[in-house]
Design a protein around this motif. Sequence first.
Motif, PDB file in Angstrom:
ATOM      1  N   SER A  25       0.798  -1.138   0.065  1.00 45.86           N
ATOM      2  CA  SER A  25       0.023   0.097  -0.118  1.00 45.86           C
ATOM      3  C   SER A  25       0.954   1.237   0.142  1.00 45.86           C
ATOM      4  CB  SER A  25      -1.082  -0.114   1.315  1.00 45.86           C
ATOM      5  OG  SER A  25      -0.055   0.069   2.248  1.00 45.86           O
ATOM      6  N   ILE A  26       0.163   2.323  -0.139  1.00 51.05           N
ATOM      7  CA  ILE A  26       1.096   3.680  -0.173  1.00 51.05           C
ATOM      8  C   ILE A  26       1.661   3.867   1.116  1.00 51.05           C
ATOM      9  CG2 ILE A  26       0.879   6.158  -0.610  1.00 51.05           C
ATOM     10  CD1 ILE A  26      -1.208   5.691  -2.468  1.00 51.05           C
ATOM     11  N   THR A  27       0.784   3.668   2.223  1.00 45.28           N
ATOM     12  CA  THR A  27       1.548   3.860   3.456  1.00 45.28           C
ATOM     13  C   THR A  27       2.469   2.945   3.879  1.00 45.28           C
ATOM     14  OG1 THR A  27      -1.169   4.370   4.273  1.00 45.28           O
ATOM     15  CG2 THR A  27       0.637   3.652   5.991  1.00 45.28           C
ATOM     16  N   ALA A  28       2.280   1.658   3.417  1.00 48.88           N
ATOM     17  CA  ALA A  28       3.496   0.582   3.737  1.00 48.88           C
ATOM     18  C   ALA A  28       4.816   1.238   2.968  1.00 48.88           C
ATOM     19  CB  ALA A  28       3.072  -0.486   3.205  1.00 48.88           C
ATOM     20  N   LYS A  30       5.324   4.371   2.024  1.00 49.18           N
ATOM     21  CA  LYS A  30       6.180   5.624   2.713  1.00 49.18           C
ATOM     22  C   LYS A  30       6.738   5.116   3.695  1.00 49.18           C
ATOM     23  CE  LYS A  30       2.922   9.461   1.457  1.00 49.18           C
ATOM     24  NZ  LYS A  30       2.003  10.318   2.075  1.00 49.18           N
ATOM     25  N   TYR A  45       6.434  13.535   3.563  1.00 46.40           N
ATOM     26  CA  TYR A  45       5.144  13.598   4.231  1.00 46.40           C
ATOM     27  C   TYR A  45       4.978  15.204   4.179  1.00 46.40           C
ATOM     28  CZ  TYR A  45       4.751   9.093   6.054  1.00 46.40           C
ATOM     29  OH  TYR A  45       4.753   7.712   6.058  1.00 46.40           O
ATOM     30  N   GLY A  60      -5.105  10.193   0.251  1.00 44.44           N
ATOM     31  CA  GLY A  60      -5.253   8.959   1.353  1.00 44.44           C
ATOM     32  C   GLY A  60      -4.523   7.608   1.112  1.00 44.44           C
ATOM     33  N   ASP A  61      -4.776   6.532   1.450  1.00 42.06           N
ATOM     34  CA  ASP A  61      -3.931   5.312   1.215  1.00 42.06           C
ATOM     35  C   ASP A  61      -4.815   4.539   0.329  1.00 42.06           C
ATOM     36  OD1 ASP A  61      -2.149   3.342   1.611  1.00 42.06           O
ATOM     37  OD2 ASP A  61      -3.130   2.451   3.137  1.00 42.06           O
ATOM     38  N   LEU A  62      -3.866   3.567  -0.292  1.00 47.34           N
ATOM     39  CA  LEU A  62      -4.587   2.794  -1.489  1.00 47.34           C
ATOM     40  C   LEU A  62      -4.019   1.501  -1.408  1.00 47.34           C
ATOM     41  CD1 LEU A  62      -6.659   3.277  -3.736  1.00 47.34           C
ATOM     42  CD2 LEU A  62      -4.525   3.567  -5.264  1.00 47.34           C
TER      43      LEU A  62
END
Lengths: 79, 79, 147, 147
Positions: A25-28, A30, A45, A60-62
């Motif tokens: 995911s994008i969060t992972a 980053k 960020y 947001g996340d994806l």
Amino acid sequence: MARVMLFGPLRDVAGWRERDLPAASITALKALLAAEDSALGLALYGKGVQVAVDQAIVRGDLALSANAEVAFLPPMSGG
Amino acid sequence: MARVMLFGPLRDVAGWRERDLPAASITALKALLAAEDSALGLALYGKGVQVAVDQAIVRGDLALSANAEVAFLPPMSGG
Amino acid sequence: MSVILQDAPFDPGALLLTFSRGREETGAIVSFTGIARAEAGRTTTLELEAYSGFTEIEIGRIEAQATARFSLHDVLIVHRTGPIAPGEAIVFVATAAGHRREAFEAADLLMDYLKSRAPFWKKEVGPDGERWIEPSDRDRTDAARWD
Amino acid sequence: MSVILQDAPFDPGALLLTFSRGREETGAIVSFTGIARAEAGRTTTLELEAYSGFTEIEIGRIEAQATARFSLHDVLIVHRTGPIAPGEAIVFVATAAGHRREAFEAADLLMDYLKSRAPFWKKEVGPDGERWIEPSDRDRTDAARWD
């Protein structure tokens, strides 16, 4: 694996422009980048940085499909 | 003698573009032209017709030197 | 209607020549050429980065909006990328319309967009080092006129 | 800074090419090309008459005003006279300035002046005969923006 692309000042901060990285995911993604390079993490960020997945801006996340193209776009300067 | 020049629609009304005519002033010249061709006379006194003497716009009457160039300019159409 | 990004220098005159040919019902063509200024030696090179594919699509979106808003007959946008020397053209925009006001306003809008919001990243390189450029306040307020 | 009136056709691309060469401190060049419209066959020829000498001086006066008002680096105005066929360029205006707003506004002002107040007399010749043209209401209100 996601194809990760950095543009503009982000590229200068990281010292690279394009890499293939494993991330679900994008969060992972980053978090992975920030763990590896705290200056890049801070920049990702930062204010006005947008994320495009497969050439479309996302908020947001994806979740990332295999072979996704993820681009981090700092504020655009115009031509 | 004054070199008299007509432009735009005035030329169509008169049927000529340039003539040498004897006249001591603009008023005298207009009277001469009107006596000879009443349609042209009417047109010369028409709305928005300006007079240039030696390529400078003049208002009211003016004595004409020998070899003066007198141009009657109907409303300009732009290019 | 097209958007072209290229590393190679281009000649604005040659682009206008091609763009203006054979137009029987177009009354007005406006072109804008943006040139890299030498800034009296302060800038030696400008480096422009685009996101190939994405940048063309984003610019094409505004091109389509301008075409509809100003009833354009045609638009051409050519933009340099990579290193650009002072005196070289950076951007060329041409608009064709029935009447002049539409052609002027469309070119004006497209340039305001390109200079402040288009997906480019721009670096000035000079004898004092290099720096990334952001749109000026004037660029931002100019662009806001069309919102 | 120059004003050229000519009977011969001209190519706007060739004019822009010459105008834009070798400019190191000019950031912006705007060109406007006005083209004779065919009006779907209603117009076959446009005939433009100037008062040779006088017309150049009058246009040069506005050119000088625009140069001062917008701090232009250069201006070129080329205007056709005589018979003009549909699709041919009637007028070409190019402005060079440090920044784009000045170049745009100067070209816009010059065109508004040329289309409504410049010393030309214009006749449309078509299958239904000929008629002298006057500036449109829009031309007049456009020109009044700069007064």
